[in-house]
Design a protein around this motif. Structure first.
Motif, PDB file in Angstrom:
ATOM      1  N   GLU A  98       0.697  -1.273   0.183  1.00 15.28           N
ATOM      2  CA  GLU A  98       0.017   0.156  -0.039  1.00 15.28           C
ATOM      3  C   GLU A  98       0.910   1.301  -0.024  1.00 15.28           C
ATOM      4  N   SER A  99       1.794   1.240   0.747  1.00 13.93           N
ATOM      5  CA  SER A  99       2.804   2.414   0.640  1.00 13.93           C
ATOM      6  C   SER A  99       3.442   2.625  -0.601  1.00 13.93           C
ATOM      7  N   LEU A 100       3.621   1.611  -1.357  1.00 16.04           N
ATOM      8  CA  LEU A 100       4.158   1.791  -2.832  1.00 16.04           C
ATOM      9  C   LEU A 100       3.094   2.641  -3.569  1.00 16.04           C
ATOM     10  N   ARG A 101       2.076   1.775  -3.538  1.00 18.95           N
ATOM     11  CA  ARG A 101       0.749   1.919  -4.463  1.00 18.95           C
ATOM     12  C   ARG A 101       0.507   3.769  -4.063  1.00 18.95           C
ATOM     13  N   ASN A 102       0.630   4.057  -2.945  1.00 16.88           N
ATOM     14  CA  ASN A 102       0.207   5.494  -2.533  1.00 16.88           C
ATOM     15  C   ASN A 102       1.391   6.314  -2.613  1.00 16.88           C
ATOM     16  N   SER A 103       2.342   6.111  -3.070  1.00 14.29           N
ATOM     17  CA  SER A 103       3.746   6.826  -3.253  1.00 14.29           C
ATOM     18  C   SER A 103       3.681   7.945  -4.610  1.00 14.29           C
TER      19      SER A 103
ATOM     20  N   VAL B 270       0.378  -2.291 -11.825  1.00 17.52           N
ATOM     21  CA  VAL B 270      -0.467  -3.672 -11.782  1.00 17.52           C
ATOM     22  C   VAL B 270       0.108  -4.589 -10.479  1.00 17.52           C
ATOM     23  N   THR B 271      -0.632  -4.968  -9.842  1.00 21.52           N
ATOM     24  CA  THR B 271      -0.512  -5.876  -9.008  1.00 21.52           C
ATOM     25  C   THR B 271      -1.057  -7.318  -9.429  1.00 21.52           C
ATOM     26  N   PHE B 272      -0.163  -8.574  -9.352  1.00 24.29           N
ATOM     27  CA  PHE B 272      -0.822  -9.765  -9.866  1.00 24.29           C
ATOM     28  C   PHE B 272       0.206 -10.822  -8.880  1.00 24.29           C
TER      29      PHE B 272
ATOM     30  N   TYR C 245       4.526   1.641 -10.387  1.00 24.00           N
ATOM     31  CA  TYR C 245       5.146   0.237  -9.855  1.00 24.00           C
ATOM     32  C   TYR C 245       4.661  -0.987 -10.554  1.00 24.00           C
ATOM     33  N   CYS C 246       5.022  -2.006 -10.003  1.00 24.27           N
ATOM     34  CA  CYS C 246       4.484  -3.516 -10.455  1.00 24.27           C
ATOM     35  C   CYS C 246       4.804  -4.269  -9.329  1.00 24.27           C
ATOM     36  N   ILE C 247       3.667  -4.819  -8.664  1.00 26.48           N
ATOM     37  CA  ILE C 247       3.917  -5.754  -7.596  1.00 26.48           C
ATOM     38  C   ILE C 247       3.686  -7.107  -7.906  1.00 26.48           C
TER      39      ILE C 247
ATOM     40  N   PRO D 133      -4.858  -2.675 -14.374  1.00 28.42           N
ATOM     41  CA  PRO D 133      -3.976  -1.720 -13.673  1.00 28.42           C
ATOM     42  C   PRO D 133      -4.707  -1.296 -12.129  1.00 28.42           C
ATOM     43  N   ASN D 134      -3.969  -0.692 -11.309  1.00 30.66           N
ATOM     44  CA  ASN D 134      -4.453  -0.298  -9.980  1.00 30.66           C
ATOM     45  C   ASN D 134      -5.290  -1.204  -9.245  1.00 30.66           C
ATOM     46  N   SER D 135      -5.067  -2.674  -9.415  1.00 30.73           N
ATOM     47  CA  SER D 135      -6.095  -3.653  -8.817  1.00 30.73           C
ATOM     48  C   SER D 135      -5.734  -3.557  -7.327  1.00 30.73           C
TER      49      SER D 135
END
Length: 505
Positions: free
Chosen positions: A413-418, A474-476, A422-424, A503-505
């Motif tokens: 979450e910290s990376l997504r909100n930065s 994207v998170t997968f 990103y790609c997780i 994206p942004n999942s």
């Protein structure tokens, strides 16, 4: 979800950072071990201060927007700029070591953050990368480690349960913050950069292209070669025009031969053209592809009688074997660092080609290569247990998810909100099997159960995500299927699987 994030006491919010953009033209600095900083020449310190002051005023070093030539006049165009610099955090871990090797093999400049410079550490990673000493909990080491890098891959893992919060949550937040702050200070808010490959109104650029009067391919199959004309019109634009006679196999080509064009670090082409409403193809030939009879093609449509700016992402170039056989797996991706020929091609339409008289006309203004922030700049290796915990919470299943899983989720979450692109990658359990033995699966929000993935395949996914726009934000989950690829059920390439993710999942 509130119950999920509150399951650990002391949960803090994500990094409150604004989005930043990065000009890749800035000079890249080599990493140094922190103890060596004090040995810096005083004049260099003054230069650094002046450079920082210039960046503050927005007066950074400018680079000519024209193509850079090396060597003698008329020699082949090459980019002087270095390949992207990638910082790997967690480089001495099981997956991190494989990621480092794959990055080096693909020509990236690799920087690693390590706790020490003992012989066993250097032997583990080799001499192909540069080193910064420190760890993910040290803000000063992180600032030095991210200085001048283009991308970050983080595969860090706590060595004990007592370190989980410090490393996988607080440490990750510090790394994200450092990357964001240093990039903003170094590069400012410069938008996407472009480098001009050809301005067709320039005589030297016009002369680099030739029309062989038909096609260099499959001449024995063409009953009547195409009529092709390539000339400069009265407005100093290059015009590719003519007629294709053969109904099914005839085609016309406009060719530029290159010694070796390095497009590593670039995302695609921009072509300014005046069309006739027909479809054309851009074709790349590469060094490795030529050895195996493989070319790379991307189609583009034109608007009749109207100037258009066509964008062709490099990931849209698909391989094709000239012999009609299957393309080897190692050649499925375009080698951006070794382009030997660029070709513009016209063929009759696939639908009712016998009704098409074969006339074509394409006027060319310029061709550029572009670099944007459409790609992920930060790749994070996470765990598939996070997906299971998120799904259970959505289903109202209250259960203890464990501190390790909660910390990983909050780190995500910290990376997504930065504000950083990103790609997780949430991986299944690691195995030591050889990569490529089983088909890969990239999915989102699925009930995984007991899934596995080889370290080599996971590293391949992470490296592929660095330069594929489809992996941005994207998170997968990544894991291996239960079956090995076969001719009837081949393994999909990573790019195709990324295409289907949201994206942004």
């Amino acid at each position: 979800m509130e119950a999920f994030v509150q399951s650990v006491n002391g949960f803090g919010g994500g990094v409150a950072a604004k989005p930043s953009s990065c000009s890749r033209r800035a000079p890249l600095r080599m990493a140094r071990v922190r103890e060596d900083v004090e040995d810096k020449n005083p004049l260099d310190r003054v230069g650094d201060f002046v450079g920082a002051f210039q960046r503050l005023l927005g007066v950074g070093r400018q680079v000519d927007d024209s193509l850079l030539y090396l060597g003698e006049e008329g020699s082949e165009p090459l980019f002087e700029e270095q390949p992207p610099v990638v910082l790997v955090v967690g480089a001495t871990g099981e997956v991190g070591r494989v990621i480092v090797r794959k990055l080096l093999l693909r020509g990236y400049q690799v920087r690693v953050l390590v706790r020490n410079l003992f012989t066993e550490t250097l032997d583990l990673l080799g001499t192909g990368c540069s080193y910064v000493m420190g760890d993910i909990t040290d803000p000063y080491a992180l600032m030095e480690a991210v200085s001048g890098v283009d991308k970050v891959v983080c595969s860090v893992k706590a060595r004990s349960e007592s370190e989980v919060r410090e490393v996988e949550l607080d440490g990750l937040k510090k790394l994200v913050r450092a990357f964001h702050d240093v990039r903003h200070a170094d590069y400012g808010r410069t938008e996407a950069t472009k480098v001009t490959l050809f301005k067709f109104n320039r005589e030297k650029d016009f002369r680099r292209w030739r029309s062989p009067g038909g096609s260099e391919e499959d001449d024995e199959l063409v009953r009547k070669p195409a009529r092709v004309d390539f000339r400069m019109n009265v407005r100093n634009n290059a015009v590719f025009t003519g007629q294709v006679f053969d109904t099914y196999t005839g085609h016309a080509e406009l060719i530029c031969d290159l010694k070796k064009l390095n497009m590593r670090g670039f995302s695609g082409l921009v072509v300014r053209c005046l069309g006739d409403g027909k479809q054309y193809r851009m074709v790349f030939r590469t060094g490795p592809g030529d050895k195996n009879g493989v070319i790379y093609e991307a189609e583009f449509a034109t608007v009749s009688g109207k100037w258009s700016t066509i964008r062709l992402p490099l990931v849209s170039f698909k391989p094709r074997s000239l012999s009609g056989s299957s393309v080897p797996r190692e050649l499925e991706e375009l080698d951006r660092s070794d382009v030997r020929q660029i070709k513009i091609e016209y063929r009759k339409p696939l639908s009712n080609p016998e009704r098409d008289p074969g006339f074509f006309s394409l006027t060319l203004d310029y061709m550029k290569a572009y670099r944007t922030q459409n790609e992920a700049d930060f790749v994070l290796v996470s765990c598939s247990k996070v997906t299971e915990a998120v799904n259970h919470r959505k289903q109202g299943r209250e259960e203890d998810i464990g501190e390790d899983t909660a910390m990983k989720y909050m780190g995500e979450e910290s990376l997504r909100n930065s504000g950083i692109s990103y790609c997780i990658v949430r991986s299944g359990q690691f195995t030591d099997q050889t990569g490529g033995r089983k088909a890969l699966v990239l999915e989102q929000n699925t009930e995984l159960g007991d899934k596995h993935i080889s370290k080599s395949d996971l590293a391949e996914v992470c490296v592929s995500a660095l330069q594929d726009p489809r992996a941005r934000n994207v998170t997968f989950d990544a894991y291996e299927a239960q079956y090995a690829p076969t001719a009837l059920s081949p393994s999909k390439d990573i790019g195709s699987m990324l295409e289907g993710l949201k994206p942004n999942s």
